[in-house]
Design a protein around this motif. Sequence first.
Motif, PDB file in Angstrom:
ATOM      1  N   VAL A   1       5.219  -9.047  -9.508  1.00  0.00           N
ATOM      2  CA  VAL A   1       4.934 -10.227  -8.687  1.00  0.00           C
ATOM      3  C   VAL A   1       4.777  -9.818  -7.229  1.00  0.00           C
ATOM      4  CG1 VAL A   1       5.919 -12.376  -7.807  1.00  0.00           C
ATOM      5  CG2 VAL A   1       5.997 -11.890 -10.246  1.00  0.00           C
ATOM      6  N   GLN A   2       5.667  -8.959  -6.741  1.00  0.00           N
ATOM      7  CA  GLN A   2       5.584  -8.490  -5.353  1.00  0.00           C
ATOM      8  C   GLN A   2       4.291  -7.709  -5.121  1.00  0.00           C
ATOM      9  OE1 GLN A   2       7.477  -9.353  -2.844  1.00  0.00           O
ATOM     10  NE2 GLN A   2       6.358  -8.106  -1.407  1.00  0.00           N
ATOM     11  N   ALA A   3       3.919  -6.870  -6.062  1.00  0.00           N
ATOM     12  CA  ALA A   3       2.681  -6.097  -5.933  1.00  0.00           C
ATOM     13  C   ALA A   3       1.467  -7.025  -5.904  1.00  0.00           C
ATOM     14  CB  ALA A   3       2.564  -5.096  -7.075  1.00  0.00           C
ATOM     15  N   ASP A   4       1.487  -8.089  -6.712  1.00  0.00           N
ATOM     16  CA  ASP A   4       0.388  -9.058  -6.705  1.00  0.00           C
ATOM     17  C   ASP A   4       0.284  -9.753  -5.353  1.00  0.00           C
ATOM     18  OD1 ASP A   4      -0.298  -8.466  -9.309  1.00  0.00           O
ATOM     19  OD2 ASP A   4       0.711 -10.217 -10.168  1.00  0.00           O
TER      20      ASP A   4
ATOM     21  N   GLU B   1      -6.470  -8.386   0.104  1.00  0.00           N
ATOM     22  CA  GLU B   1      -7.780  -8.966  -0.185  1.00  0.00           C
ATOM     23  C   GLU B   1      -8.140 -10.037   0.842  1.00  0.00           C
ATOM     24  OE1 GLU B   1      -7.696 -10.216  -4.267  1.00  0.00           O
ATOM     25  OE2 GLU B   1      -7.631  -8.154  -4.995  1.00  0.00           O
ATOM     26  N   LYS B   2      -7.172 -10.863   1.222  1.00  0.00           N
ATOM     27  CA  LYS B   2      -7.404 -11.900   2.226  1.00  0.00           C
ATOM     28  C   LYS B   2      -7.756 -11.251   3.560  1.00  0.00           C
ATOM     29  CE  LYS B   2      -7.068 -16.056   4.078  1.00  0.00           C
ATOM     30  NZ  LYS B   2      -8.313 -16.708   4.303  1.00  0.00           N
ATOM     31  N   GLY B   3      -7.042 -10.207   3.928  1.00  0.00           N
ATOM     32  CA  GLY B   3      -7.348  -9.497   5.161  1.00  0.00           C
ATOM     33  C   GLY B   3      -8.731  -8.890   5.141  1.00  0.00           C
ATOM     34  N   LEU B   4      -9.136  -8.388   4.007  1.00  0.00           N
ATOM     35  CA  LEU B   4     -10.468  -7.804   3.879  1.00  0.00           C
ATOM     36  C   LEU B   4     -11.532  -8.874   4.035  1.00  0.00           C
ATOM     37  CD1 LEU B   4     -12.161  -5.308   3.286  1.00  0.00           C
ATOM     38  CD2 LEU B   4     -11.937  -5.816   0.867  1.00  0.00           C
ATOM     39  N   GLU B   5     -11.325 -10.029   3.412  1.00  0.00           N
ATOM     40  CA  GLU B   5     -12.284 -11.125   3.529  1.00  0.00           C
ATOM     41  C   GLU B   5     -12.403 -11.593   4.978  1.00  0.00           C
ATOM     42  OE1 GLU B   5     -10.947 -14.162   0.880  1.00  0.00           O
ATOM     43  OE2 GLU B   5     -11.356 -12.963  -0.911  1.00  0.00           O
TER      44      GLU B   5
ATOM     45  N   SER C   1      -4.951  -3.188   6.815  1.00  0.00           N
ATOM     46  CA  SER C   1      -3.574  -2.726   6.706  1.00  0.00           C
ATOM     47  C   SER C   1      -2.709  -3.867   6.215  1.00  0.00           C
ATOM     48  CB  SER C   1      -3.072  -2.251   8.065  1.00  0.00           C
ATOM     49  OG  SER C   1      -1.705  -1.936   7.994  1.00  0.00           O
ATOM     50  N   GLU C   2      -1.743  -3.565   5.349  1.00  0.00           N
ATOM     51  CA  GLU C   2      -0.857  -4.607   4.855  1.00  0.00           C
ATOM     52  C   GLU C   2       0.267  -4.920   5.836  1.00  0.00           C
ATOM     53  OE1 GLU C   2       2.390  -2.484   2.067  1.00  0.00           O
ATOM     54  OE2 GLU C   2       0.409  -2.671   1.216  1.00  0.00           O
ATOM     55  N   THR C   3       0.409  -4.118   6.879  1.00  0.00           N
ATOM     56  CA  THR C   3       1.451  -4.366   7.871  1.00  0.00           C
ATOM     57  C   THR C   3       0.820  -4.839   9.171  1.00  0.00           C
ATOM     58  OG1 THR C   3       1.403  -2.071   8.618  1.00  0.00           O
ATOM     59  CG2 THR C   3       2.990  -2.627   6.889  1.00  0.00           C
TER      60      THR C   3
END
Length: 55
Positions: A22-25, A32-36, A46-48
Amino acid sequence: MSKKEFNPAPHDKHADDPKHAVQADKEQRKLEKGLEDTFPASDPVSETQPKPSKD
């Protein structure tokens, strides 16, 4: 003859931990949202978040 509860899919000891999955999802959705939000761009996502500057 005693009646046992039918369990078609016993626990898979090699499966991912559901909490970890769940955390990985969630992290994947953030990326993906950041990429969009940055498309098209040349910088990788970056996720951070960067630390706020002191200026």
